[in-house]
Write a protein that holds these residues in place. Structure first.
Motif, PDB file in Angstrom:
ATOM      1  N   ALA A 191       0.840  -1.206   0.000  1.00 57.67           N
ATOM      2  CA  ALA A 191       0.000   0.000   0.000  1.00 57.67           C
ATOM      3  C   ALA A 191       0.871   1.251   0.000  1.00 57.67           C
ATOM      4  O   ALA A 191       0.577   2.231  -0.701  1.00 57.67           O
ATOM      5  N   GLU A 192       1.942   1.212   0.771  1.00 61.95           N
ATOM      6  CA  GLU A 192       2.874   2.340   0.819  1.00 61.95           C
ATOM      7  C   GLU A 192       3.486   2.588  -0.565  1.00 61.95           C
ATOM      8  O   GLU A 192       3.598   3.734  -1.022  1.00 61.95           O
ATOM      9  N   VAL A 193       3.855   1.491  -1.237  1.00 64.73           N
ATOM     10  CA  VAL A 193       4.441   1.597  -2.579  1.00 64.73           C
ATOM     11  C   VAL A 193       3.426   2.226  -3.545  1.00 64.73           C
ATOM     12  O   VAL A 193       3.764   3.116  -4.322  1.00 64.73           O
ATOM     13  N   ALA A 194       2.177   1.760  -3.478  1.00 58.24           N
ATOM     14  CA  ALA A 194       1.153   2.314  -4.377  1.00 58.24           C
ATOM     15  C   ALA A 194       1.040   3.827  -4.189  1.00 58.24           C
ATOM     16  O   ALA A 194       0.987   4.592  -5.159  1.00 58.24           O
ATOM     17  N   LEU A 195       1.055   4.265  -2.928  1.00 57.77           N
ATOM     18  CA  LEU A 195       0.934   5.711  -2.666  1.00 57.77           C
ATOM     19  C   LEU A 195       2.149   6.477  -3.178  1.00 57.77           C
ATOM     20  O   LEU A 195       2.011   7.507  -3.834  1.00 57.77           O
ATOM     21  N   LYS A 196       3.330   5.946  -2.892  1.00 55.33           N
ATOM     22  CA  LYS A 196       4.531   6.719  -3.264  1.00 55.33           C
ATOM     23  C   LYS A 196       4.723   6.757  -4.768  1.00 55.33           C
ATOM     24  O   LYS A 196       5.269   7.719  -5.301  1.00 55.33           O
ATOM     25  N   GLU A 197       4.238   5.716  -5.477  1.00 57.18           N
ATOM     26  CA  GLU A 197       4.362   5.683  -6.935  1.00 57.18           C
ATOM     27  C   GLU A 197       3.161   6.350  -7.617  1.00 57.18           C
ATOM     28  O   GLU A 197       3.053   6.318  -8.839  1.00 57.18           O
ATOM     29  N   ARG A 198       2.286   6.916  -6.794  1.00 56.49           N
ATOM     30  CA  ARG A 198       1.073   7.561  -7.325  1.00 56.49           C
ATOM     31  C   ARG A 198       0.219   6.589  -8.141  1.00 56.49           C
ATOM     32  O   ARG A 198      -0.335   6.927  -9.178  1.00 56.49           O
ATOM     33  N   ARG A 199       0.167   5.341  -7.649  1.00 58.96           N
ATOM     34  CA  ARG A 199      -0.727   4.361  -8.265  1.00 58.96           C
ATOM     35  C   ARG A 199      -2.007   4.290  -7.441  1.00 58.96           C
ATOM     36  O   ARG A 199      -2.065   4.754  -6.314  1.00 58.96           O
ATOM     37  N   LYS A 200      -3.001   3.667  -8.029  1.00 62.53           N
ATOM     38  CA  LYS A 200      -4.296   3.595  -7.337  1.00 62.53           C
ATOM     39  C   LYS A 200      -4.195   2.692  -6.101  1.00 62.53           C
ATOM     40  O   LYS A 200      -3.695   1.569  -6.194  1.00 62.53           O
ATOM     41  N   LEU A 201      -4.647   3.215  -4.987  1.00 60.31           N
ATOM     42  CA  LEU A 201      -4.754   2.410  -3.764  1.00 60.31           C
ATOM     43  C   LEU A 201      -6.200   2.490  -3.286  1.00 60.31           C
ATOM     44  O   LEU A 201      -6.689   3.575  -2.972  1.00 60.31           O
ATOM     45  N   VAL A 202      -6.866   1.346  -3.275  1.00 56.74           N
ATOM     46  CA  VAL A 202      -8.264   1.302  -2.843  1.00 56.74           C
ATOM     47  C   VAL A 202      -8.340   0.553  -1.511  1.00 56.74           C
ATOM     48  O   VAL A 202      -7.930  -0.606  -1.415  1.00 56.74           O
ATOM     49  N   LEU A 203      -8.848   1.242  -0.497  1.00 59.75           N
ATOM     50  CA  LEU A 203      -8.960   0.646   0.838  1.00 59.75           C
ATOM     51  C   LEU A 203     -10.428   0.405   1.167  1.00 59.75           C
ATOM     52  O   LEU A 203     -11.210   1.356   1.316  1.00 59.75           O
ATOM     53  N   VAL A 204     -10.796  -0.872   1.227  1.00 64.94           N
ATOM     54  CA  VAL A 204     -12.189  -1.227   1.522  1.00 64.94           C
ATOM     55  C   VAL A 204     -12.294  -1.457   3.032  1.00 64.94           C
ATOM     56  O   VAL A 204     -12.176  -2.569   3.534  1.00 64.94           O
ATOM     57  N   ILE A 205     -12.473  -0.360   3.730  1.00 62.78           N
ATOM     58  CA  ILE A 205     -12.459  -0.437   5.199  1.00 62.78           C
ATOM     59  C   ILE A 205     -13.787  -0.965   5.733  1.00 62.78           C
ATOM     60  O   ILE A 205     -14.830  -0.840   5.086  1.00 62.78           O
ATOM     61  N   ARG A 206     -13.724  -1.571   6.932  1.00 59.66           N
ATOM     62  CA  ARG A 206     -14.938  -2.096   7.578  1.00 59.66           C
ATOM     63  C   ARG A 206     -14.789  -1.932   9.079  1.00 59.66           C
ATOM     64  O   ARG A 206     -14.068  -2.676   9.737  1.00 59.66           O
ATOM     65  N   GLU A 207     -15.438  -0.945   9.570  1.00 58.33           N
ATOM     66  CA  GLU A 207     -15.509  -0.738  11.015  1.00 58.33           C
ATOM     67  C   GLU A 207     -16.664   0.195  11.288  1.00 58.33           C
ATOM     68  O   GLU A 207     -16.996   1.042  10.456  1.00 58.33           O
ATOM     69  N   THR A 208     -17.292   0.029  12.434  1.00 58.66           N
ATOM     70  CA  THR A 208     -18.327   0.973  12.828  1.00 58.66           C
ATOM     71  C   THR A 208     -18.560   0.905  14.327  1.00 58.66           C
ATOM     72  O   THR A 208     -18.522  -0.214  14.874  1.00 58.66           O
ATOM     73  N   PRO A 209     -18.725   2.003  15.056  1.00 58.21           N
ATOM     74  CA  PRO A 209     -18.550   3.365  14.552  1.00 58.21           C
ATOM     75  C   PRO A 209     -17.069   3.680  14.390  1.00 58.21           C
ATOM     76  O   PRO A 209     -16.217   2.885  14.776  1.00 58.21           O
ATOM     77  N   LEU A 210     -16.788   4.855  13.818  1.00 59.27           N
ATOM     78  CA  LEU A 210     -15.395   5.259  13.586  1.00 59.27           C
ATOM     79  C   LEU A 210     -14.976   6.296  14.633  1.00 59.27           C
ATOM     80  O   LEU A 210     -15.740   7.212  14.944  1.00 59.27           O
ATOM     81  N   SER A 211     -13.776   6.137  15.149  1.00 62.29           N
ATOM     82  CA  SER A 211     -13.264   7.112  16.125  1.00 62.29           C
ATOM     83  C   SER A 211     -12.633   8.295  15.387  1.00 62.29           C
ATOM     84  O   SER A 211     -12.405   8.247  14.167  1.00 62.29           O
TER      85      SER A 211
END
Ligand SMILES: Cc1cc2nc3c(=O)[nH]c(=O)nc-3n(C[C@H](O)[C@H](O)[C@H](O)COP(=O)(O)O)c2cc1C
Length: 197
Positions: free
Chosen positions: A118-138
């Motif tokens: 994920a870090e590599v995707a961000l630094k290379e400006r590639r698409k990073l999709v995070l399908v998060i699942r939590e509720t509620p959110l702090s």
């Protein structure tokens, strides 16, 4: 295209299996680099009765069939291609994405291959999709999500809509997985589209 997929230990293992099935069937996708955290393995067992260990991993256990497209790596294998930005991929999907993995990526503190990918995707400006699942959110979750969004990540909560009148759980899963595939402009028939018969 080649894509990385990380499965972390949030609830929602069926989303990851459905995504892998869909990617395996899409001609535009040539290779999928797959990493599963230890709690991702736990959730696959808890939610789908899929029993995996890193040593005895078989794609058929996940998909119900073999696939030469899916390459599996241990979550501590920093020698794998996707640990380096020099290996070209279209990006990464973490599905489901736990708040723990999300927080580590937001902090830039990679201690396993999912986080590093994920870090590599961000630094290379590639698409990073995070399908998060939590509720509620702090407030901490929300700050991390904003930080990641500002860094270029797509925050795609596992939060299916009901306006297409889902007939059952598979329709709810497809709703989310279809939105993930849309992020990579992949033509697909996963899930119904609003306004389309
Ligand atoms: C049954 C079960 C369900 C869980 N559900 C969630 C969840 O929905 N969201 C979440 O962020 N963490 C959830 N967790 C906690 C994560 O698995 C835990 O924070 C773990 O450290 C995440 O590590 P990973 O991201 O490397 O998989 C769950 C854990 C278990 C055992």
């Amino acid at each position: 295209m080649e894509l990385s997929v990380g499965i972390s230990g949030a609830s929602g293992a069926p989303y990851s299996v459905r995504l892998l099935q869909a990617l395996d069937e899409l001609d535009d996708v040539k290779k999928v680099h797959l990493v599963i955290s230890s709690n991702g393995v736990t959730l696959l067992k808890q939610e789908m009765s899929i029993r995996l260990t890193a040593k005895s991993f078989k794609v058929s256990q996940l998909l119900g069939r073999n696939s030469s497209k899916i390459q599996f790596y241990d979550n501590m294998n920093f020698y794998s291609p996707i640990a380096s930005g020099s290996y070209p991929t279209a990006g990464m999907i973490v599905i489901p994405c736990s708040t723990g993995t999300m927080g580590a990526v937001a902090a830039g503190a990679s201690s396993n291959l999912i986080q590093r990918g994920a870090e590599v995707a961000l630094k290379e400006r590639r698409k990073l999709v995070l399908v998060i699942r939590e509720t509620p959110l702090s407030a901490i979750h929300l700050e991390n999500l904003l930080r990641l969004s500002n860094a270029g990540a797509v925050i795609l909560p596992a939060s299916p809509g009901f306006y297409h009148r889902p007939a059952g759980i598979p329709d709810l899963i497809d709703f989310v997985v279809g939105r993930v595939l849309d992020q990579f402009d992949l033509p697909h028939n996963v899930g119904k589209r609003w306004g389309k018969k």
